[in-house]
Motif scaffolding. Structure first.
Motif: not given
Length: 200
Positions: A148, A159, A180, A161, A184, A178
């Motif tokens: 994501a 956002q 997260y 994914r 990604a 990114n």
């Protein structure tokens, strides 16, 4: 992809500059990038940010795919079939690191491509396009392949994914990152307007 698969963006910039008979001073003046920084980039002692690379690319007036061509592949003789269909074989795919080891772009477009460019963008956790928004005339879009990432358009955070697709006007100020914990990977597509400069 192994480390040996990563092309040298500095070699490509130096080769293009010399082929066009542009001095470092002239490139510095046209791009707004200091001569010292340009020299470091060409000698692979510096890794340009997206913003810096965009300025250099504009000044050299070349498509993004040319900066993935450190060995002059685009200048080499290719088969008639490859020329007619604009093929980039998997064995000639290049990846370039931008500004940080947290982000690489793997060029999928063939060297002959001009107005349509597509690539795989890999963003490690914490990777970002930088604090300054990008903005230039081109249609952009893509598909999140894995993980994501966040795409910010004119201050609005999207956002996205795995499986999500997107498309937007590249003239809209935009950044991406990114935030997260997982890497990604996304397909990134740029369709340049016929008279527009070619940018990253």
């Amino acid at each position: 992809m192994t480390q040996d698969d990563t092309g040298s963006i500095g070699q490509a910039i130096r080769r293009i500059r010399k082929n066009k008979h542009i001095s470092l001073q002239a490139l510095s003046s046209a791009s707004g990038v200091a001569i010292g920084m340009l020299s470091q980039i060409e000698r692979d002692l510096g890794n340009p940010s997206l913003k810096t690379l965009m300025r250099i690319q504009q000044a050299l007036d070349v498509p993004l795919s040319a900066l993935f061509d450190a060995d002059g592949e685009a200048d080499a003789k290719i088969s008639q079939d490859d020329l007619a269909h604009h093929v980039r074989h998997a064995t000639s795919r290049r990846a370039v690191q931008f500004g940080t080891p947290l982000m690489t772009k793997e060029m999928l477009s063939p060297p002959a491509g001009q107005r349509l460019q597509f690539m795989v963008l890999n963003i490690q956790p914490g990777g970002t396009s930088g604090p300054s928004p990008l903005s230039y005339p081109a249609e952009k879009g893509g598909l999140v392949l894995e993980g994501a990432f966040e795409l910010t358009l004119a201050g609005k955070v999207l956002q996205l994914r795995a499986g999500d697709s997107f498309q937007f006007d590249g003239a809209t100020p935009h950044t991406f990152s990114n935030p997260y914990e997982e890497p990604a990977s996304l397909m990134w597509i740029i369709a340049h307007e016929p008279a527009a400069g070619r940018h990253l």
